[in-house]
Design a protein around this motif. Structure first.
Motif, PDB file in Angstrom:
ATOM      1  N   THR A 156       0.546  -1.235   0.086  1.00 56.81           N
ATOM      2  CA  THR A 156      -0.144   0.266   0.179  1.00 56.81           C
ATOM      3  C   THR A 156       0.896   1.159   0.101  1.00 56.81           C
ATOM      4  O   THR A 156       2.137   1.419   0.607  1.00 56.81           O
ATOM      5  CB  THR A 156      -0.906  -0.081   1.050  1.00 56.81           C
ATOM      6  OG1 THR A 156      -1.697  -1.243   1.098  1.00 56.81           O
ATOM      7  CG2 THR A 156      -2.136   1.670   1.186  1.00 56.81           C
ATOM      8  N   LEU A 157       0.865   1.688  -0.710  1.00 56.88           N
ATOM      9  CA  LEU A 157       1.253   3.293  -1.164  1.00 56.88           C
ATOM     10  C   LEU A 157       0.545   3.998  -0.932  1.00 56.88           C
ATOM     11  O   LEU A 157      -0.381   4.922  -1.378  1.00 56.88           O
ATOM     12  CB  LEU A 157       1.878   3.467  -2.600  1.00 56.88           C
ATOM     13  CG  LEU A 157       3.131   2.555  -3.077  1.00 56.88           C
ATOM     14  CD1 LEU A 157       3.544   2.650  -4.387  1.00 56.88           C
ATOM     15  CD2 LEU A 157       4.287   1.865  -2.020  1.00 56.88           C
ATOM     16  N   SER A 166       4.978   8.435 -14.161  1.00 58.32           N
ATOM     17  CA  SER A 166       5.604   8.415 -12.436  1.00 58.32           C
ATOM     18  C   SER A 166       5.876   9.076 -11.256  1.00 58.32           C
ATOM     19  O   SER A 166       5.249  10.415 -11.878  1.00 58.32           O
ATOM     20  CB  SER A 166       6.874   8.944 -13.335  1.00 58.32           C
ATOM     21  OG  SER A 166       7.433  10.011 -13.740  1.00 58.32           O
ATOM     22  N   PHE A 167       6.157   8.976 -10.425  1.00 57.14           N
ATOM     23  CA  PHE A 167       5.601   9.043  -8.892  1.00 57.14           C
ATOM     24  C   PHE A 167       6.673   9.127  -8.318  1.00 57.14           C
ATOM     25  O   PHE A 167       6.679   7.613  -8.184  1.00 57.14           O
ATOM     26  CB  PHE A 167       4.842  10.003  -8.455  1.00 57.14           C
ATOM     27  CG  PHE A 167       3.714   8.680  -8.952  1.00 57.14           C
ATOM     28  CD1 PHE A 167       3.282   7.858  -7.355  1.00 57.14           C
ATOM     29  CD2 PHE A 167       3.017   7.438  -9.710  1.00 57.14           C
ATOM     30  CE1 PHE A 167       2.879   6.763  -7.290  1.00 57.14           C
ATOM     31  CE2 PHE A 167       2.335   6.318  -9.348  1.00 57.14           C
ATOM     32  CZ  PHE A 167       2.177   5.865  -8.224  1.00 57.14           C
ATOM     33  N   ASP A 168       6.749   9.698  -6.736  1.00 59.41           N
ATOM     34  CA  ASP A 168       7.535   9.066  -5.642  1.00 59.41           C
ATOM     35  C   ASP A 168       5.916   9.239  -4.910  1.00 59.41           C
ATOM     36  O   ASP A 168       4.979   9.531  -4.756  1.00 59.41           O
ATOM     37  CB  ASP A 168       8.019  10.207  -5.131  1.00 59.41           C
ATOM     38  CG  ASP A 168       8.854  11.169  -5.497  1.00 59.41           C
ATOM     39  OD1 ASP A 168       9.505  10.500  -6.961  1.00 59.41           O
ATOM     40  OD2 ASP A 168       9.923  11.917  -5.486  1.00 59.41           O
ATOM     41  N   ALA A 169       6.757   7.898  -3.737  1.00 54.44           N
ATOM     42  CA  ALA A 169       5.398   7.241  -3.179  1.00 54.44           C
ATOM     43  C   ALA A 169       6.491   6.860  -1.685  1.00 54.44           C
ATOM     44  O   ALA A 169       7.645   6.895  -1.745  1.00 54.44           O
ATOM     45  CB  ALA A 169       4.489   6.476  -3.220  1.00 54.44           C
ATOM     46  N   VAL A 170       5.513   6.558  -0.307  1.00 54.11           N
ATOM     47  CA  VAL A 170       6.448   6.218   0.384  1.00 54.11           C
ATOM     48  C   VAL A 170       5.318   4.983   0.973  1.00 54.11           C
ATOM     49  O   VAL A 170       4.065   5.259   0.296  1.00 54.11           O
ATOM     50  CB  VAL A 170       6.089   7.214   2.004  1.00 54.11           C
ATOM     51  CG1 VAL A 170       7.338   8.396   1.816  1.00 54.11           C
ATOM     52  CG2 VAL A 170       4.528   7.437   2.109  1.00 54.11           C
ATOM     53  N   THR A 171       5.862   4.031   1.200  1.00 54.67           N
ATOM     54  CA  THR A 171       4.627   2.715   1.896  1.00 54.67           C
ATOM     55  C   THR A 171       4.137   3.225   2.998  1.00 54.67           C
ATOM     56  O   THR A 171       4.370   3.931   4.588  1.00 54.67           O
ATOM     57  CB  THR A 171       5.931   1.521   1.901  1.00 54.67           C
ATOM     58  OG1 THR A 171       6.493   1.928   3.217  1.00 54.67           O
ATOM     59  CG2 THR A 171       6.434   0.761   0.968  1.00 54.67           C
ATOM     60  N   ALA A 172       3.268   2.249   3.249  1.00 55.22           N
ATOM     61  CA  ALA A 172       1.627   3.144   4.135  1.00 55.22           C
ATOM     62  C   ALA A 172       2.400   2.465   5.460  1.00 55.22           C
ATOM     63  O   ALA A 172       2.746   2.565   6.291  1.00 55.22           O
ATOM     64  CB  ALA A 172       0.586   2.912   3.763  1.00 55.22           C
ATOM     65  N   ASP A 173       2.621   0.615   5.587  1.00 56.62           N
ATOM     66  CA  ASP A 173       3.380   0.508   6.899  1.00 56.62           C
ATOM     67  C   ASP A 173       4.657   0.622   7.345  1.00 56.62           C
ATOM     68  O   ASP A 173       4.813   1.111   8.782  1.00 56.62           O
ATOM     69  CB  ASP A 173       3.115  -1.870   6.942  1.00 56.62           C
ATOM     70  CG  ASP A 173       3.901  -1.313   5.543  1.00 56.62           C
ATOM     71  OD1 ASP A 173       4.739  -1.038   4.857  1.00 56.62           O
ATOM     72  OD2 ASP A 173       4.399  -2.539   5.284  1.00 56.62           O
TER      73      ASP A 173
END
Length: 496
Positions: free
Chosen positions: A86-87, A101-108
């Protein structure tokens, strides 16, 4: 000659340590060595020179510990099989020919990833703050070099731990509770969402594409809309720094807000308000390395102003470098970080030498001449300190940089003032439209002016090919020249 900057050699030692950390992965062993050196140094009070050497060695080991540990964190191993993750989207999506394209962080666990999603009608609607459920492989950051650009080094200094590519059937929308994110990520996401709304407001206005790209780059730190032609023009005339948010932009904002809220009777409240405004703007523009450096330095500037102390010095710059490298050791490899610190260092050291070529009494009698001369000397100082690095990475030297700065600095002041008004009145559509029209006219005028400069004869020297060793030697020559001039004309040097 003596520059009172005791933190400068410590900053250099830390940078050397971070550079050496790439040759070792055992940061625990280095930490043990650091503890041992620290204990020995504490018992060397009767031997000041040995104690000083111990401090330098300890700082070098600290840089190695920080750099090695950071690299170990970023070189994490991802499972070799597909996995569901999950991002939360943390940047503006860039729509390419085949992918978004994009930057994301993992939710956990808040791991930062660079994501590439197959372009279709759904992926084109990806926005900041949205949650995605992706089922695909996650790969380590790929190693690739193009000229002097090292992809892995760039990605790591910006905190990425992996990359992923997903086809259209490998992802879907998912509601994500932002409470799972860290406080810093939630705060940054709130400001990025506000920035996204401002970008949409600008997009809805009728303006030239090149003007829109320059406005969003200069005011919101969003450079995806810049065309190759605009980037080339700004680079050719030596004005690329105006497109990358840095100290110049934040100092303009600082001075404008100072004029607006000049509560001289309540200095603490004034400076606290200014610092909060500067950091809010830094969050709004995405917290790039150069912006964080500038915001932190302005915060120190505001703090020191309360005690009427010297506010800008080499020692202050070194302190900022040490703090930022402790937070993110690999920021040292970021080109923006390098150019930002070199330009400020050049202004602090070289500018006073050049500025005093024009006698002080002449500058006092002719304020207009002093202002023009000040812009000239600051531009030359910044150019001298950054030109070798720019030539190394981009293979060019801009011959008309002085003329370009006489255009872009006043224009940047006007653009940022109008942009601040746009942000303040973004809720009032009529005022926002009128201010945006003025903003578009200013950006277009600046583009045309710089386009004219780019067409001048010998606007830039192209095809420069410098090695890393040659760059180091050039900076050694510049440093030796500075020392020689300072010894010959000590009155021309201002203490750092």
């Amino acid at each position: 000659m003596r520059i009172h900057a005791p933190l400068l050699p410590l900053a250099v030692c830390m940078m050397v340590g971070i550079g050496l950390s790439q040759y070792t992965n055992d940061w625990l062993m280095l930490l043990a060595g650091l503890v041992a050196v620290t204990l020995v140094t504490c018992f060397l009070g009767r031997f000041p020179r040995l104690q000083t050497a111990g401090i330098f060695i300890g700082t070098l080991l600290l840089g190695m510990v920080l750099g090695s540990r950071k690299q170990q964190q970023l070189n994490m191993e991802w499972p070799p099989q597909k996995m569901g993750i999950t991002l939360v989207v943390m940047s503006e999506a860039k729509v390419g020919e085949k992918t978004v394209s994009f930057d994301a962080v993992t939710a956990d666990d808040q791991q930062k990833l660079r994501c590439y999603i197959r372009r279709d009608n759904n992926s084109e609607r990806i926005e900041v703050g949205q949650g995605l459920r992706v089922y695909t492989f996650i790969n380590k950051v790929r190693e690739s070099k193009q000229g002097t650009f090292d992809n892995k080094q760039y990605m790591q200094c910006h905190g990425f731990t992996g990359e992923l590519y997903a086809h259209s059937n490998q992802w879907q929308w998912e509601a994500v509770s932002l409470k799972e994110l860290s406080v810093t990520d939630r705060l940054q996401l709130r400001f990025l969402t506000w920035r996204h709304q401002l970008l949409r407001h600008f997009q809805q206005q009728e303006m030239d594409d090149d003007a829109y790209g320059v406005i969003t780059a200069m005011t919101l730190g969003e450079k995806t809309a810049l065309s190759k032609e605009v980037k080339e023009t700004f680079s050719r005339v030596g004005a690329s720094h105006i497109l990358a948010l840095s100290g110049l932009h934040l100092m303009i904002i600082y001075s404008v807000i100072t004029l607006v809220i000049g509560w001289h009777r309540y200095r603490i409240v004034t400076q606290a308000t200014l610092v909060l405004a500067i950091w809010a703007f830094a969050l709004l523009t995405g917290l790039s390395t150069s912006v964080v450096r500038s915001a932190f330095m302005i915060s120190i500037y505001a703090l020191l102003s309360l005690g009427y102390r010297e506010r800008m010095s080499v020692n202050t710059l070194a302190f900022v470098a040490i703090v930022l490298l402790v937070v993110n050791p690999l920021a040292m490899y970021d080109l923006g970080f390098q150019l930002s610190f070199l330009s400020v260092l050049g202004i602090l050291l070289i500018h006073p030498l050049i500025n005093n070529l024009l006698k002080a009494d002449v500058q006092q009698q002719h304020r207009w001449l002093s202002s023009i001369w000040g812009l000239v000397t600051v531009s030359i100082a910044a150019q001298m300190s950054t030109a070798p690095l720019v030539a190394y990475h981009f293979g060019r030297f801009s011959c008309w940089f002085l003329l370009s700065n006489f255009i872009v600095v006043p224009m940047a002041w006007l653009v940022l003032n109008v942009a601040l008004l746009c942000i303040v009145f973004s809720w009032w559509s009529w005022a926002f439209s009128g201010l945006t029209a003025i903003l578009a006219w200013l950006a277009t005028a600046m583009n045309h002016a710089l386009g004219w400069v780019a067409q001048l004869p010998c606007s830039s020297i192209e095809g420069i090919n410098l090695s890393a060793l040659q760059v180091y030697l050039i900076y050694i020559i510049i440093a030796c020249s500075y020392v020689a001039i300072s010894l010959r004309y000590p009155a021309a040097r201002r203490s750092g």
